[in-house]
Design an enzyme around this catalytic site. Structure first.
Site, PDB file in Angstrom:
ATOM      1  N   ASP A 252       0.703  -1.098   0.143  1.00 47.34           N
ATOM      2  CA  ASP A 252       0.142   0.120   0.030  1.00 47.34           C
ATOM      3  C   ASP A 252       0.902   1.169  -0.022  1.00 47.34           C
ATOM      4  O   ASP A 252       1.908   1.270   0.663  1.00 47.34           O
ATOM      5  CB  ASP A 252      -0.974  -0.184   1.115  1.00 47.34           C
ATOM      6  CG  ASP A 252      -1.928   1.135   1.252  1.00 47.34           C
ATOM      7  OD1 ASP A 252      -3.052   1.026   0.494  1.00 47.34           O
ATOM      8  OD2 ASP A 252      -1.596   2.106   1.567  1.00 47.34           O
ATOM      9  N   ILE A 253       0.761   2.283  -0.928  1.00 50.76           N
ATOM     10  CA  ILE A 253       1.430   3.578  -1.033  1.00 50.76           C
ATOM     11  C   ILE A 253       1.144   4.266   0.272  1.00 50.76           C
ATOM     12  O   ILE A 253      -0.240   4.577   0.335  1.00 50.76           O
ATOM     13  CB  ILE A 253       1.167   4.344  -2.409  1.00 50.76           C
ATOM     14  CG1 ILE A 253       1.579   3.247  -3.250  1.00 50.76           C
ATOM     15  CG2 ILE A 253       1.865   5.676  -2.219  1.00 50.76           C
ATOM     16  CD1 ILE A 253       1.459   3.949  -5.071  1.00 50.76           C
ATOM     17  N   GLU A 292      -4.707   2.456  -4.291  1.00 55.35           N
ATOM     18  CA  GLU A 292      -3.308   2.359  -4.160  1.00 55.35           C
ATOM     19  C   GLU A 292      -2.763   0.960  -3.287  1.00 55.35           C
ATOM     20  O   GLU A 292      -1.649   1.259  -2.978  1.00 55.35           O
ATOM     21  CB  GLU A 292      -2.666   3.434  -3.292  1.00 55.35           C
ATOM     22  CG  GLU A 292      -3.103   3.560  -2.105  1.00 55.35           C
ATOM     23  CD  GLU A 292      -4.567   4.529  -1.685  1.00 55.35           C
ATOM     24  OE1 GLU A 292      -5.050   4.727  -0.551  1.00 55.35           O
ATOM     25  OE2 GLU A 292      -5.105   4.758  -2.777  1.00 55.35           O
TER      26      GLU A 292
END
Length: 385
Positions: A252-253, A292
């Site tokens: 996950d960004i 994301e």
């Protein structure tokens, strides 16, 4: 030549069906110009058969055939080219085809033997179709389908070349070639050409439809922004039973919403694509499962090896410098890693990796967490992202 014409009419139903299939697929999908070209070629064949049946003995009918025959091979050549990913026929070849056809029309108005009148437009057909076959020969990455198509193209070319001196017989006119038996020409040659042409049309249509279907299948399984597997395709992948061990990495960004809000969605999309590109280099089973959020499925990989890969991804993404963001804003991602074997479902490993990812978020982000015993409820989400 009623027998020859009737033999052609036996495949008229197949040709009509192919025209309808080509047009329906082309119009309904609104793509695939190759299908449009094949429909045009088959339509010309359809009209040619009607002219042979009802108008071959008139000067207008013969002129129509002189234009229809090259048009068939021009359209078929474009269908073959577009169906195999080749460029359209060059303007020089098209111009040569048009000039030869015009020469035939000019000779039809002059008192010359029929054989000479019909040679130019047949040479035009040979020219444009040979050019397409030659382009297919030069294609280096031919698959089995294209090899079969190439063989059929050259068989058709041989037939068209052999047909040149005997073409007047189709119109009940004498030929100077006494060595050829007209009855044999009717029974054998015309039947063989009918089978070859129909087989070629079937193969081209099948090839084009298969490519269109594969294209839509690819679109249905891939994320439009990153070309990674989408959530549905990734879920299908992990729900398949496996007899081997492996690992799954959830990614996950970090603080992605802040990047979007500060720099705009275009920059945010570029950051996502950059991360997806890094992820795709790690294996073919990479997917974008949320805005994301990403996942990477690794087979025949230990937990330790997967953790090393995740750490390499984390370090590479942490070093990313985007021109629009600048060096003062850090982009990073968090990772959760879990293993599975023949006794553990990949879905269960994904839940464990998701929990480990949640821990990475809670423990400061920009880090890799390895799944241990589930001490966190699987219902927890990544709200902290």
């Amino acid at each position: 030549m009623a027998i020859a014409v009737d033999l052609h009419l036996t495949i008229l139903g197949i040709i009509t069906a192919l025209i309808l299939v080509s047009l329906l697929v082309h119009l309904s999908l609104r793509r695939g110009s190759a299908l449009g070209w094949m429909a045009a070629a088959l339509l010309c064949v359809f009209v040619e058969l009607l002219v042979l049946r009802f108008g071959a003995h008139s000067r207008l009918g013969v002129a129509a055939i002189a234009m229809l025959v090259p048009a068939i091979y021009v359209c078929a050549a474009q269908a073959i080219r577009r169906g195999t990913g080749l460029a359209f026929t060059s303007h020089r070849v098209v111009s040569g085809t048009a000039l030869l056809t015009a020469l035939s029309l000019l000779l039809l108005a002059m008192p010359v033997p029929p054989t000479l009148q019909y040679v130019p437009f047949q040479l035009a057909s040979i020219l444009v179709f040979f050019d397409a076959a030659l382009a297919l020969v030069r294609k280096h990455d031919r698959d089995a389908f294209e090899h079969a198509l190439l063989v059929l193209c050259f068989l058709v070319l041989v037939g068209v070349i052999l047909r040149v001196p005997m073409f007047p017989a189709l119109l009940d006119e004498p030929t100077p070639w006494g060595l050829f038996d007209a009855a044999l020409f009717e029974r054998v040659f015309i039947q063989c050409m009918g089978v070859l042409n129909t087989s070629l049309a079937l193969l081209v249509v099948a090839r084009i439809v298969a490519r269109v279907i594969l294209g839509y299948r690819h679109s249905s399984e891939r994320d439009g922004l990153t070309e990674l597997l989408n959530r549905r395709a990734f879920d299908t992948l992990i729900d398949k039973p496996t007899a081997s061990r492996g690992a799954i990495i959830m990614c996950d960004i970090d603080r992605f919403k802040a990047i979007n809000d500060r720099f705009g969605h275009q920059v945010g999309d570029e950051v996502i694509r950059s991360f997806a590109c890094m992820l795709s280099l790690q294996g073919e089973h990479a997917g974008r499962i949320g805005g994301e959020e990403f996942a990477l499925l690794l087979t025949d990989t230990t937990l330790e090896e997967a953790a090393e890969q995740a750490e390499g991804l984390r370090s590479a993404f942490d070093s990313l410098q985007h021109p629009a963001i600048g060096p003062n804003v850090q982009v990073s991602a968090s990772f959760g890693v879990a293993a599975f074997d023949a006794d553990t479902s990949i879905r269960a490993a994904m839940r464990s990796a998701d929990i480990a990812l949640y821990s990475a978020k809670q423990n400061g982000r920009n880090r890799v967490e390895i799944a241990r015993e589930e001490t966190v409820s699987p219902s927890l989400t990544l709200a902290a992202a």
